[in-house]
Design an enzyme around this catalytic site. Structure first.
Site, PDB file in Angstrom:
ATOM      1  N   HIS A  38       0.820  -1.223   0.000  1.00 44.47           N
ATOM      2  CA  HIS A  38       0.000   0.000   0.000  1.00 44.47           C
ATOM      3  C   HIS A  38       0.852   1.271   0.000  1.00 44.47           C
ATOM      4  O   HIS A  38       0.326   2.356  -0.268  1.00 44.47           O
ATOM      5  CB  HIS A  38      -0.917   0.039   1.227  1.00 44.47           C
ATOM      6  CG  HIS A  38      -1.964  -1.016   1.256  1.00 44.47           C
ATOM      7  ND1 HIS A  38      -2.822  -1.241   0.212  1.00 44.47           N
ATOM      8  CD2 HIS A  38      -2.292  -1.933   2.222  1.00 44.47           C
ATOM      9  CE1 HIS A  38      -3.640  -2.253   0.517  1.00 44.47           C
ATOM     10  NE2 HIS A  38      -3.327  -2.683   1.733  1.00 44.47           N
ATOM     11  N   ASP A  54      -3.006 -10.704  -2.005  1.00 48.25           N
ATOM     12  CA  ASP A  54      -3.504 -10.166  -0.741  1.00 48.25           C
ATOM     13  C   ASP A  54      -4.973  -9.789  -0.925  1.00 48.25           C
ATOM     14  O   ASP A  54      -5.394  -9.421  -2.022  1.00 48.25           O
ATOM     15  CB  ASP A  54      -2.679  -8.934  -0.364  1.00 48.25           C
ATOM     16  CG  ASP A  54      -2.950  -8.428   1.039  1.00 48.25           C
ATOM     17  OD1 ASP A  54      -2.147  -8.715   1.942  1.00 48.25           O
ATOM     18  OD2 ASP A  54      -3.968  -7.723   1.238  1.00 48.25           O
ATOM     19  N   HIS A  73      -6.457  -7.261  -0.014  1.00 49.35           N
ATOM     20  CA  HIS A  73      -6.578  -5.838  -0.336  1.00 49.35           C
ATOM     21  C   HIS A  73      -5.816  -5.528  -1.622  1.00 49.35           C
ATOM     22  O   HIS A  73      -4.728  -6.052  -1.852  1.00 49.35           O
ATOM     23  CB  HIS A  73      -6.000  -4.977   0.793  1.00 49.35           C
ATOM     24  CG  HIS A  73      -6.609  -5.249   2.136  1.00 49.35           C
ATOM     25  ND1 HIS A  73      -6.014  -6.081   3.075  1.00 49.35           N
ATOM     26  CD2 HIS A  73      -7.762  -4.808   2.686  1.00 49.35           C
ATOM     27  CE1 HIS A  73      -6.780  -6.129   4.150  1.00 49.35           C
ATOM     28  NE2 HIS A  73      -7.849  -5.375   3.937  1.00 49.35           N
ATOM     29  N   ASP A 127      -4.554 -12.846   3.939  1.00 52.82           N
ATOM     30  CA  ASP A 127      -5.754 -12.351   4.606  1.00 52.82           C
ATOM     31  C   ASP A 127      -7.028 -12.599   3.809  1.00 52.82           C
ATOM     32  O   ASP A 127      -8.103 -12.149   4.208  1.00 52.82           O
ATOM     33  CB  ASP A 127      -5.617 -10.868   4.966  1.00 52.82           C
ATOM     34  CG  ASP A 127      -4.943 -10.046   3.893  1.00 52.82           C
ATOM     35  OD1 ASP A 127      -4.671 -10.585   2.803  1.00 52.82           O
ATOM     36  OD2 ASP A 127      -4.668  -8.853   4.148  1.00 52.82           O
TER      37      ASP A 127
END
Length: 310
Positions: A123, A160, A162, A247
């Site tokens: 990120h 991931d 996200h 995740d």
């Protein structure tokens, strides 16, 4: 043999009760020792990234800000990202280790590496921290592969839960680093729509698979395989890097896309097949998210076990 990068100094990024905490790596290490997987790997030394290396992606002003913030004792550098006094050094080590893994894989004879680092990185933006991330480890590694090893096409695969917005943003106008992300949507950070495919020289080099919560495991894996096959055929990568977040596991307290531990075996196999088909198996995997400590450890072990299969 798979090269394994681990280091207790990654525990020095102390975050208190934050979800991204040292216990994540402690649990992974214990699981890899318990299963005997660590002993089957080629252990390698971690290293710090230099300011010059960090500045290949991040602005010098931002790097200096992170260093100063840690020196002053840390705290919340942004709404989701916590720092302690050692966090700058730890983040430099995470970035440097990802870069070192690229060098090792390019040198051979081992063509696969797993970097168990923290804080995560996908990120992190050029000028700011975001989403638990300080420096973008995978982006720094990809950029290093292009500049130091003169690769023309590197593919980053991010599974991931996200979207890897930082990685996509950094390379959005570049055609030497391709990017594929499979992620939950709508979800944090709100990016990663199908029509985000790059711009200018980078047009057509970015691939996004936004999937809704509740998707079946079978459909998720089928869609991932289809997009990966398409991206690899167009990119013809000379190296593959994985932003390996775990995740998307059904029991993850932050993400969850309903995946089970064994699904990470399937994801790993799919990427290995592409690496073997296009780039002599050259593959570097870097840890991103995963916040159910027990399931994270099991999933990483599954990932590594699959990497070790020849």
């Amino acid at each position: 043999m798979t090269i394994l990068y681990t280091d207790d100094r990654f525990l020095g990024h102390e975050t208190g009760t934050h979800r991204e905490r040292p216990e994540r790596l402690k649990a992974i290490t214990e699981e890899l020792i318990r299963t005997g997987l660590a002993a089957k790997c080629q252990a390698a030394e971690t290293r710090l990234a230099s300011v010059d290396e960090l500045s290949q992606i991040h602005s010098g002003t931002y790097v200096e800000r992170v260093a100063q913030f840690a020196k002053e004792g840390g705290g919340w550098i942004e709404g989701d990202t916590f720092m302690s006094p050692k966090s700058y050094d730890v983040a430099c080590r995470a970035a440097g280790t990802a870069i070192a893994a690229v060098d090792a894989v390019m040198k051979g004879p081992d063509h696969q590496a797993l970097c168990l680092v923290r804080p995560p990185g996908h990120h992190a933006l050029v000028h700011e921290a975001m989403g638990f991330c300080l420096f973008n480890n995978i982006a720094l590694a990809a950029d290093h592969a292009v500049k130091r090893h003169h690769l023309e096409r590197v593919l980053v695969v991010d599974w991931d839960v996200h979207h890897g917005n930082g990685t996509q943003d950094i390379f959005y106008e570049r055609d030497d680093v391709w990017f594929l992300s499979a992620h939950r949507s709508p979800f944090y950070p709100g990016t990663g729509k199908k029509d985000e495919t790059g711009t200018r020289k980078g047009l057509g080099t970015k691939f996004n698979l936004p999937v809704a919560f509740g998707i079946s495991r079978k459909d998720y894996l089928a869609q991932f395989e289809s997009l990966l096959t398409d991206a690899a055929a167009k990119c013809k990568p000379q190296m593959i890097l994985i932003s390996a977040g775990f995740d998307a596991h059904a029991e993850d307290p932050i993400g969850s896309l309903g995946l089970e531990t064994e699904d990470f075996e399937t994801l790993t196999k799919l990427v290995i097949q592409v690496a073997k088909g296009h780039c002599q198996g050259r593959l570097v995997s870097c840890l991103e998210g995963g916040y159910n400590v027990k399931r994270l450890a099991e999933s990483v072990a599954c990932h590594l076990k699959t990497l070790l299969i020849r």
